[in-house]
Scaffold this motif. Structure first.
Motif, PDB file in Angstrom:
ATOM      1  N   GLU A   1      -7.548  10.185  10.994  1.00 36.34           N
ATOM      2  CA  GLU A   1      -7.188  11.406  10.245  1.00 36.34           C
ATOM      3  C   GLU A   1      -8.393  11.912   9.462  1.00 36.34           C
ATOM      4  O   GLU A   1      -9.043  11.174   8.729  1.00 36.34           O
ATOM      5  N   ARG A   2      -8.671  13.192   9.616  1.00 35.59           N
ATOM      6  CA  ARG A   2      -9.831  13.769   8.925  1.00 35.59           C
ATOM      7  C   ARG A   2      -9.425  14.416   7.600  1.00 35.59           C
ATOM      8  O   ARG A   2     -10.165  14.360   6.631  1.00 35.59           O
ATOM      9  N   ASP A   3      -8.261  15.052   7.624  1.00 31.91           N
ATOM     10  CA  ASP A   3      -7.785  15.708   6.390  1.00 31.91           C
ATOM     11  C   ASP A   3      -7.104  14.642   5.509  1.00 31.91           C
ATOM     12  O   ASP A   3      -5.905  14.645   5.318  1.00 31.91           O
ATOM     13  N   ASP A   4      -7.916  13.711   5.041  1.00 33.03           N
ATOM     14  CA  ASP A   4      -7.384  12.549   4.318  1.00 33.03           C
ATOM     15  C   ASP A   4      -8.424  12.086   3.307  1.00 33.03           C
ATOM     16  O   ASP A   4      -9.037  11.031   3.444  1.00 33.03           O
ATOM     17  N   PRO A   5      -8.654  12.907   2.276  1.00 34.28           N
ATOM     18  CA  PRO A   5      -9.762  12.596   1.348  1.00 34.28           C
ATOM     19  C   PRO A   5      -9.632  11.243   0.647  1.00 34.28           C
ATOM     20  O   PRO A   5     -10.612  10.563   0.427  1.00 34.28           O
ATOM     21  N   GLY A   6      -8.423  10.819   0.300  1.00 33.75           N
ATOM     22  CA  GLY A   6      -8.257   9.528  -0.378  1.00 33.75           C
ATOM     23  C   GLY A   6      -8.028   8.381   0.573  1.00 33.75           C
ATOM     24  O   GLY A   6      -7.743   7.256   0.138  1.00 33.75           O
ATOM     25  N   LYS A   7      -8.155   8.645   1.884  1.00 35.62           N
ATOM     26  CA  LYS A   7      -7.923   7.650   2.928  1.00 35.62           C
ATOM     27  C   LYS A   7      -6.526   7.031   2.828  1.00 35.62           C
ATOM     28  O   LYS A   7      -6.294   5.897   3.257  1.00 35.62           O
ATOM     29  N   LEU A   8      -5.569   7.783   2.283  1.00 41.70           N
ATOM     30  CA  LEU A   8      -4.226   7.252   2.130  1.00 41.70           C
ATOM     31  C   LEU A   8      -3.517   7.129   3.475  1.00 41.70           C
ATOM     32  O   LEU A   8      -2.794   6.164   3.730  1.00 41.70           O
ATOM     33  N   ILE A   9      -3.743   8.119   4.337  1.00 40.37           N
ATOM     34  CA  ILE A   9      -3.106   8.065   5.666  1.00 40.37           C
ATOM     35  C   ILE A   9      -3.718   6.924   6.466  1.00 40.37           C
ATOM     36  O   ILE A   9      -3.023   6.166   7.152  1.00 40.37           O
ATOM     37  N   THR A  10      -5.047   6.779   6.385  1.00 47.40           N
ATOM     38  CA  THR A  10      -5.724   5.666   7.068  1.00 47.40           C
ATOM     39  C   THR A  10      -5.163   4.330   6.602  1.00 47.40           C
ATOM     40  O   THR A  10      -4.891   3.437   7.418  1.00 47.40           O
ATOM     41  N   LEU A  11      -5.000   4.193   5.284  1.00 49.34           N
ATOM     42  CA  LEU A  11      -4.463   2.951   4.724  1.00 49.34           C
ATOM     43  C   LEU A  11      -3.063   2.682   5.265  1.00 49.34           C
ATOM     44  O   LEU A  11      -2.750   1.559   5.675  1.00 49.34           O
ATOM     45  N   GLU A  12      -2.218   3.712   5.281  1.00 47.52           N
ATOM     46  CA  GLU A  12      -0.857   3.544   5.793  1.00 47.52           C
ATOM     47  C   GLU A  12      -0.873   3.189   7.277  1.00 47.52           C
ATOM     48  O   GLU A  12      -0.068   2.390   7.751  1.00 47.52           O
ATOM     49  N   ALA A  13      -1.802   3.808   8.020  1.00 46.06           N
ATOM     50  CA  ALA A  13      -1.895   3.532   9.454  1.00 46.06           C
ATOM     51  C   ALA A  13      -2.260   2.074   9.706  1.00 46.06           C
ATOM     52  O   ALA A  13      -1.670   1.402  10.559  1.00 46.06           O
ATOM     53  N   MET A  14      -3.245   1.566   8.950  1.00 48.45           N
ATOM     54  CA  MET A  14      -3.635   0.156   9.123  1.00 48.45           C
ATOM     55  C   MET A  14      -2.511  -0.776   8.708  1.00 48.45           C
ATOM     56  O   MET A  14      -2.208  -1.758   9.380  1.00 48.45           O
ATOM     57  N   SER A  15      -1.880  -0.468   7.573  1.00 42.62           N
ATOM     58  CA  SER A  15      -0.772  -1.313   7.107  1.00 42.62           C
ATOM     59  C   SER A  15       0.373  -1.292   8.110  1.00 42.62           C
ATOM     60  O   SER A  15       0.968  -2.328   8.424  1.00 42.62           O
ATOM     61  N   GLY A  16       0.694  -0.091   8.594  1.00 37.33           N
ATOM     62  CA  GLY A  16       1.780   0.047   9.562  1.00 37.33           C
ATOM     63  C   GLY A  16       1.466  -0.676  10.854  1.00 37.33           C
ATOM     64  O   GLY A  16       2.332  -1.354  11.430  1.00 37.33           O
ATOM     65  N   LEU A  17       0.207  -0.554  11.319  1.00 38.69           N
ATOM     66  CA  LEU A  17      -0.179  -1.229  12.556  1.00 38.69           C
ATOM     67  C   LEU A  17      -0.065  -2.744  12.397  1.00 38.69           C
ATOM     68  O   LEU A  17       0.349  -3.454  13.317  1.00 38.69           O
TER      69      LEU A  17
END
Length: 1634
Positions: free
Chosen positions: A1413-1429
């Motif tokens: 995700e690029r539109d994710d300045p706080g990397k919150l979506i990235t964090l959720e994606a890793m946690s979810g994975l």
């Protein structure tokens, strides 16, 4: 490791040796020592070179290095090569002497090295030292100091050199001009002398046993000459002290003739130092050494020095010892040692000197002298054998000293004397008396106080010491028994030894038991044959009076009684059997009692009965007469203990009862009356009690003696020439008359009833009349004397009691009853109303209570006056805690006395009222008393209400207990009394509450009795009142009102219809009671009563509503307002009309009246249901808020709530508060819940309308949260509410920053506790995901996302619906919604893992997309994606993931060192979860080894969650690593719930890495080195530890695998790290080099 690396790290450690952090310094030193132990020569060489290359190194740095050298040398002295030893000696010698100036720390450190080496290489050391200790040249200070220290540390090595050293040193002494050099020479000579003496004392261990003292005598004497004749006169005190110490040690080595020659000069010189120096210990030690040496060689001139010695030493021993300052204690002990030496050599002169000093009355002087005597008695026993009488005589002057400190020393001396046979000598009895006198000391301080001076010897401490001493004399020194028994009996009877009675009795008990058991003849004491002993009668009286007051004089009761039991045969043979039976039960009673629990009156009666039985058993009139005579003479002993004296009068009365000699009785009665101190109240009463008891056997004689005494000269007023003493004589005469009046009362009470009844008028009252002088009793002059008034009142009461006893046997009309009562009331009226100073009221009412039952009865008016005066005089008194102002005439009572007086007065009033009621036990009789109490029941003063209600309770109890219903009559008082007393059940004062409920209980039973029920009938409803008493003890208002309500239900059932109106209108008055609690209780009782009985008051409803309406507007107490509103609703339940629009238009926030109205609407479930549907419909169509521009200057918009939806939300909240709305709320729960959740989403971050005056304090979202919470509670979801309360979820939900977290908590709890309700809720919420308001979509998505975390959605067939909704939200324009959707998809791995593979494709796509995700300045979506994975990987099939493993791994790796803790944690967890898909794949194993170092070092990550993630990932990846031992380590040690000792773990791990992966060591250590520059100091420190243990465990052959240059460079860099922990670990790592 090659030499270059060793040199590099050693050099780095040497540079860091002066680190500013002490822990780093310590670790550097440890590592240097470790390296030094491994390569001692090389490290020592480096240290030497470092010091040589840095000649300008600061002193502190040099000192650390020198100290390190010393430690290495001390531990490895055996292994250091000879050349290196010599070079170290040379270096240390050079460092020590480089600076001619003395630099203590530096040169001392160098000197210590030489001393350490000298323990092994003494010859090499001496060679070096002696090269700098040349004849004719003054040596360096520390050269001499080193020689001194060497002589201490290596005695056997150094003594052979000392002769030569002394030979070289002697000429130098004259060259020493500076004090410090003189000091060091003196110190060295002292050490040398001590070493020589030790050597000579242990010749069997010495290398050269031929050494003799005379070997050194001439050199020592030569040195002595310089020290004594020159240096001892120095102005520098430190030098003088050291010289003196040296001279003391040197004396033992001097030739006897030389010492004999020097003693006359040496001793005065050393003694003179006492005046010149503050520190005296060394001087005393030196004196002691000189005396020891002189005594040992049999000096003849020593005696010539005795005067000066004794004077100086005595001055020293008199100096106070500070036990917190050890040198003063040591000095004291040395001085005493000196006295011991002198005592054994010159006992005559010493004893005479000390005994003369004892006569000086200076405190310090005496204390010192006594300390010496005690020491001499214990240490020079044989020398003092002939001086015992002299010492015994001379101890008398200090025994007269008033100082407790001196007394303490005297007691210590006496204790020592006792053990050495002094007390058996003539005059020893004075010492025993002295101990007893001090056992009798009074307290210095009141209980709880402490001395301000810590050195003070308090009376308590001294007394305790004497108690212990007396006990020890009794128990441990057998030959003293014949002295102490019977001598100690003498001290039992004099008053001055009263406080010693407990230890005296205990000692006599021990002695008596021992003698009796051994059947010793001395046990039997003839008290008549020994002048100093009391008679058997006096002793018995004394012990009996002691027993009567068992807790006085430090608890002398039980010991006195036990001693009396032992002495039975000695008192009188006839007492033995009786006392064996009677005394043990009395002792048992005492053991079970305390000063507070013992019933004094009962105890006195038991002892008087015991005395009477004893006298009967003795059966000897002569003995009894003697006892009476002795007791009479003994009375004066108790002039300062009046309670004891009073008891003794009673004992005398009992004794006279048993005395058959009427002349003796007459004589003793006369003596009692003449010698009594009539001014004292207690003594007057004691005299009266004694004479009253006597009258039991001698009525005629007693009355005759009283009459004769009343006419005697004692009553004639003495007058002086100027009539100045007239007033005083009047007072004395009136006190005597008071005694006589009391005596007549006691005579009447105690005399045989059949004899006294005919004497009441003619003898008793006539004599009282003559003495009292009142108009009622026949004389027209009244007395104002309080004592006489009190005596008269008591006496009349006692006469009334006596008449009552007589009346039981024969009728009697007491014609003077009304007159006496009138006099009593006049006394009460004359008392001040604002204070209670005397027992007059109490005594008057007790007397009236005794008079009331006597015939003739009082008239109605007389009864009224009696009640009015007595009730008013007691109830109107101020509270017990009130302290009246002190008057000139009377002393103010202390708090305990005042409390007792108040209690007695109230009890007397209650008893009087019972006696009045007993004369007319009818409702009218009860009302005639209650009308005097009624007005006090609602008083504003707590103490007045308490008195009134408790008195009413006593009266009703008495009334019920004595009620006999002959005819069915109406209990017309019930309504008025219930209405007045029921509100008091909620009184703020606990005592009033308890008394009030007792009143109601009794009133209802009285009503039942009047209805015809038997006295033993128990009504279930009324009995339920009793448990309410316990509830009323809880001051919580809710509990109190519930209790009142329960009480009212019982009252309602038992209240006759004709009494109901009276109760209701009484309760209306209660609404404005002086106590707010009672106002509330009135309303509770009123409401409860109206609910059950209101239908019967229909004609009164208009009047009642009018009264209640007025109350509602005027009552300020909020709870009472609410309660009155409920009263209105109770009366109007069938006329309820609600207009929703009107209420919704009320100003926000609603006031209390509006809120009450909304709540009232919820009372009817049908109306509540209609209102709820209306509210939901309006909230669904109304815009929740409008966007308003903040201001002309700002561009942003603010959300402002619309008033209508906000108002109806408020209304819904208030309505739900009504418990009756539950049915409607349960029916509409899914719709209401969904509506409020969406409303909450639209309220977060929204401000209140501007028109609202209280907008600032009005939280829009808070209204929705409150409504939601109330809804959940109302629909019986208590577990949901409880859990949300516990998690503080409500506050979380209403704040914009934490709203989604709050909704997540809500969904979690609903899934756990309200699963069956979810399908309907989800159905209601699904359409809201498409709402135009972004905030509402966020709320619903957050709710659905968390639901997927729970398996219940699968069970309820909601999974597909929720997953589809989350898939749709992945592309929502709002990033928060997208993030929540990704979270929800990941949650399926937790909630429904069995369904993961069904959605595998969609899940992997969504997660991969999220990680990119690029539109994710706080990397919150990235964090959720890793946690979810991480969550879903646990359940995905390998086939679905296999091809993506390396791709995902590469995506993760950059995040392992991310600064965000959560991302770092998530990436590590994901890495662990990937492991199962890579097992068996070489490429995955390589990837694990690539990150293994990172995982190991993050085990000390500052974030505990990251540490936990590391532990998990390493456990699951362990099988992939490829080492069974490492796998076992990871799985056994890396447990979440256990701590990890990181150092031990890494140490063991590196061993296995070396063993199993030798080929990867280069990779590992390079990876670790990269972490030397980590952002986290913990990780940098961990990296240093890793390298350290790797090096420490690495075999020599594998060292080539490591780049030691890089490691060394890195660790050297870490030694300069800004964090001290890192520097410590770096230094520790270097310590592992080998």
């Amino acid at each position: 490791m090659d030499e270059t690396d060793v040199e590099q790290v050693t050099l780095a450690l040497l540079d860091a040796a002066n680190d500013k952090d002490s822990e780093v310094q310590e670790q550097v030193r440890k590592s240097m020592l470790t390296l030094g132990k491994q390569r001692s020569d090389r490290v020592l060489a480096m240290c030497q070179d470092y010091l040589l290359k840095h000649p300008k190194l600061i002193v502190s740095h040099r000192v650390v290095i020198l100290q390190t050298i010393e430690l290495i040398v001390a531990s490895k002295i055996e292994e250091i090569t000879n050349p290196r030893t010599k070079s170290i000696i040379s270096l240390a010698s050079d460092e020590m002497t480089r600076s001619k100036e003395v630099v203590p720390d530096w040169q001392q450190a160098a000197s210590n090295i030489l001393v350490a080496v000298g323990n092994k290489h003494i010859n090499d050391i001496m060679e070096e030292i002696l090269s700098k200790f040349q004849p004719g040249v003054l040596p360096h200070f520390f050269v001499v100091q080193t020689l001194a220290n060497l002589s201490d540390s290596n005695v056997y090595g150094m003594v052979p050199f000392l002769n030569a050293i002394l030979g070289t040193m002697l000429p130098m002494l004259g060259m020493a001009k500076q004090d410090n050099m003189k000091w060091v020479f003196s110190s060295a000579l002292c050490h040398f002398s001590d070493s020589i003496l030790e050597y000579l004392a242990n010749l069997d261990k010495a290398p050269d046993p031929t050494v003799r003292k005379d070997t050194f005598s001439s050199e020592i004497y030569a040195a002595y000459d310089t020290l004594f004749n020159s240096w001892l006169q120095s102005r520098e005190s430190k030098l003088r002290i050291t010289v003196a110490e040296a001279l003391g040690s040197m004396c033992h080595l001097m030739a006897s003739d030389k010492l004999e020659e020097q003693i006359p000069k040496l001793i005065p010189a050393i003694l003179s130092l006492y005046k010149k120096n503050a520190e005296h210990y060394i001087i005393s030690k030196s004196v002691c050494n000189v005396l020891d040496a002189s005594v040992n060689m049999g000096s003849r001139v020593l005696e010539t020095q005795l005067d000066g010695l004794l004077s100086a030493l005595h001055q020293q021993v008199c100096t106070p010892v500070d036990y917190s300052n050890p040198p003063t204690v040591k000095n004291h002990n040395e001085v005493l040692r000196c006295f011991s030496l002198l005592g054994n050599s010159f006992p005559d002169r010493l004893v005479v000197y000390i005994l003369q000093k004892l006569e000086n009355n200076n405190e310090r002087n005496r204390m010192g002298s006594l300390a010496v005597i005690r020491h001499l008695i214990n240490s020079t026993t044989s020398a003092l054998e002939t001086k015992k009488f002299m010492i015994l005589a001379s101890i008398r002057p200090p025994m007269a000293d008033h100082s407790n400190k001196v007394k303490k020393r005297v007691i210590q001396v006496i204790s020592a004397m006792a053990h050495h046979g002094y007390l058996e000598l003539e005059g020893g009895e004075l010492l025993i008396r002295y101990i007893v006198q001090n056992c009798a000391l009074p307290d210095t301080y009141q209980r709880g106080q402490k001395p301000t001076d810590p050195e003070e010897v308090t009376n308590e401490a001294l007394r305790s010491m004497c108690d212990n001493t007396l006990h020890l004399l009794t128990t441990t020194i057998g030959h003293l028994a014949d002295v102490l028994w019977p001598m100690l009996f003498y001290y039992l009877t004099p008053a001055q030894y009263s406080n010693a009675s407990t230890p005296l009795c205990k000692s006599l008990i021990v002695l008596g038991n021992k003698m009796r058991n051994n059947q010793e003849a001395n046990f039997y004491v003839d008290f008549t044959q020994q002048d100093n002993l009391p008679s058997a009668q006096t002793l018995m009286i004394r012990l009996l009076v002691n027993t009567a007051f068992p807790f006085h004089c430090r608890g002398h009761g039980a010991p006195s009684l036990s001693l009396l039991s032992i002495l039975s045969l000695n008192i009188h043979p006839n007492t033995e059997k009786l006392w064996q039976k009677e005394i043990p039960p009395l002792l048992s009673l005492l053991e079970e009692s305390t000063a507070e629990s013992l019933d004094k009156k009962s105890w006195y009666e038991k002892l008087l009965k015991f005395l009477s039985k004893t006298l009967v058993a003795i059966h000897n009139d002569k003995w009894v007469c003697q006892l009476a005579n002795e007791a009479t003479r003994y009375l004066s002993t108790y002039n300062h203990a009046l309670e004891e004296k009073s008891f003794l009068y009673q004992c005398l009365g009992v004794t006279l009862q048993q005395c058959n000699n009427k002349e003796v009785v007459k004589k003793l009665l006369q003596e009692i009356l003449l010698t009594a101190r009539h001014n004292d109240t207690i003594e007057r009463e004691g005299v009266a009690l004694g004479i009253g008891l006597c009258a039991n056997s001698h009525l005629e004689g007693t009355l005759a003696k009283l009459d004769e005494f009343g006419k005697s000269d004692a009553f004639k007023k003495s007058q002086s020439i100027f009539n100045l003493l007239k007033e005083r004589s009047d007072v004395e005469v009136e006190k005597m008359k008071s005694t006589l009046i009391l005596c007549y009362g006691q005579v009447a009470l105690n005399a045989p009833p059949e004899q006294i009844i005919t004497r009441i008028d003619n003898d008793i009252l006539r004599c009282i009349s003559k003495h009292f002088n009142t108009k009622v009793l026949g004389i027209k002059i009244e007395t104002k004397d309080l004592t006489m008034k009190l005596s008269l009142i008591q006496s009349v009461g006692l006469i009334a009691k006596a008449i009552s006893e007589c009346v039981k046997r024969q009728g009697y009309i007491f014609s003077r009853k009304q007159e006496l009562i009138a006099v009593m009331l006049d006394f009460v009226k004359a008392e001040p109303a604002d204070c209670l100073r005397s027992p007059l009221r109490h005594l008057v009412m007790t007397t009236c209570a005794n008079l009331i039952p006597l015939d003739p009865p009082l008239s109605e008016n007389e009864n009224f006056d009696l009640l009015k005066v007595c009730v008013s005089s007691v109830f109107s008194l101020p509270a017990e805690t009130h302290t009246p102002e002190k008057t000139k005439e009377e002393e103010t009572l202390d708090p305990k006395q005042r409390q007792a007086l108040y209690q007695d007065t109230l009890a007397a009033l209650q008893e009087l009222l019972k006696r009045v009621l007993a004369k007319d036990p009818t409702p009218d009789g009860l009302q005639s008393i209650f009308k005097h109490i009624e007005s006090w029941v609602s008083s504003s003063q707590d103490h007045e209400r308490e008195r009134a209600v408790t008195t009413t309770a006593h009266l009703l109890t008495y009334y019920l207990d004595n009620l006999t219903v002959k005819n069915m009559i109406s209990f017309n008082n019930l309504g008025a009394m219930l209405g007045r007393l029921a509100p008091r059940c909620s009184d703020p004062h606990l005592t009033v509450r308890i008394a009030a409920i007792d009143c109601i209980y009794k009133l209802l039973y009285i009503q039942l009795r009047y209805e015809g029920f038997y006295h033993d009938y128990r009504d279930e409803g009324i009995e339920s009142i009793l448990p309410l008493r316990d509830k009323l003890e809880n001051p919580d208002h809710t509990v109190l009102y519930k209790a009142c309500s329960d009480l009212t239900k019982v009252m309602s059932k038992r209240l006759p219809p004709q009494q109901l109106t009276t109760v209701v209108f009484m309760l209306f008055e209660g609404l404005v009671d002086s106590q707010a609690n009672c106002c509330r209780a009135s309303s509770v009782i009123l409401n409860t009563l109206l609910k059950s009985r209101g239908a019967g008051l229909q004609e009164l409803v208009p009047e009642m509503l009018e009264v209640l309406h007025l109350r509602l507007q005027s009552i300020t107490e909020e709870q009472v307002k609410v309660a009155v509103g409920q009263t209105v609703l109770i009366l109007a339940t069938q006329h309820l009309q609600t207009v929703i629009n009107t209420l919704a238009n009320q100003p926000l926030p609603f006031d209390s009246w509006t809120s009450e109205m909304w709540m009232a609407l919820g009372a009817d479930p049908l109306i509540a249901n209609q209102i709820m549907e209306m509210v939901m419909e309006k909230l669904g169509v109304m815009a929740p808020y409008v966007d308003k521009k903040e201001s002309m200057m700002r561009t942003g918009f603010t959300k402002v709530a619309n008033s209508q939806p906000l108002a109806i939300t408020c209304g819904l909240k208030e309505l739900l508060l009504n418990g009756q709305s539950q049915e409607a709320a349960v029916t509409l729960f899914p719709q209401l819940f969904s509506c409020l959740v969406v409303r909450l989403g639209a309220s977060v971050g929204v401000s209140a309308p501007n028109s609202n005056k209280s907008a600032a304090s009005f939280h829009v979202a808070g209204v929705a949260v409150d409504a939601l919470r109330i809804l959940l509670a109302r629909t019986q979801l208590e577990q949901v509410v409880g859990k949300l309360d516990e998690d503080n979820a409500w506050d979380t939900m209403k704040e914009e920053s934490t709203h989604t977290a709050g909704i997540t908590l809500l969904a979690r709890v609903m899934a756990k506790y309200a699963g069956p309700r979810l399908p309907s809720i989800v159905e209601c919420l699904c359409p809201c995901l498409n709402n135009i308001y972004e905030c509402q979509r966020v709320t619903v998505t957050a709710f659905f996302s968390e639901l997927l975390n729970h398996h219940v959605v699968t069970e309820l067939l909601l999974l597909d619906v929720l997953m589809n909704n989350m898939m749709e939200r992945i592309s929502d324009p709002c990033s928060t919604v997208r993030m929540l959707a990704v979270r929800g998809l990941g949650n399926i791995g937790v909630g429904s893992p069995e369904k993961v593979n069904k959605y595998a494709k969609e899940l992997l796509a969504a997660m991969s997309s999220g990680m990119e995700e690029r539109d994710d300045p706080g990397k919150l979506i990235t964090l959720e994606a890793m946690s979810g994975l991480s969550k879903v990987l646990l359940f995905l099939d390998k086939k679905n993931v296999h091809l993506l493993v390396v791709y995902i791994f590469m995506k993760i790796k950059p995040f392992l060192e991310n600064e965000n803790d959560e991302i770092r944690c998530a990436s590590i967890l994901l890495l662990g979860n990937l492991s199962k898909f890579g097992s068996g794949e070489p490429v995955f194993k390589d990837q694990i080894h690539n990150v293994l170092v990172s995982l190991l070092l993050h085990l000390v990550d500052p974030n505990p969650q990251v540490v936990k993630a590391c532990k998990y990932s390493m456990r699951v990846c362990a099988p992939v690593v490829g080492s069974d031992q490492i796998t076992a380590m990871f799985q056994n040690h890396l447990l979440d719930d256990k701590g990890l000792h990181y150092g031990e773990f890494i140490n063991d791990l590196t061993k296995y890495l070396i063993q199993d992966f030798p080929g990867m060591l280069n990779f590992y250590h390079n990876s670790v080195i990269q972490f030397f520059k980590s952002n986290w100091p913990e990780v940098r420190a961990g990296a240093a530890m890793f390298i350290g243990f790797l090096l420490g465990n690495l075999p020599e052959e594998l060292l080539s695998h490591l780049n030691m240059g890089t490691i060394t460079k890195g660790l050297v860099m870490l030694l300069q790290d800004p964090d001290p922990v890192v520097r410590v670990k770096a230094a520790e790592a270097i310590g592992h080099f080998h």
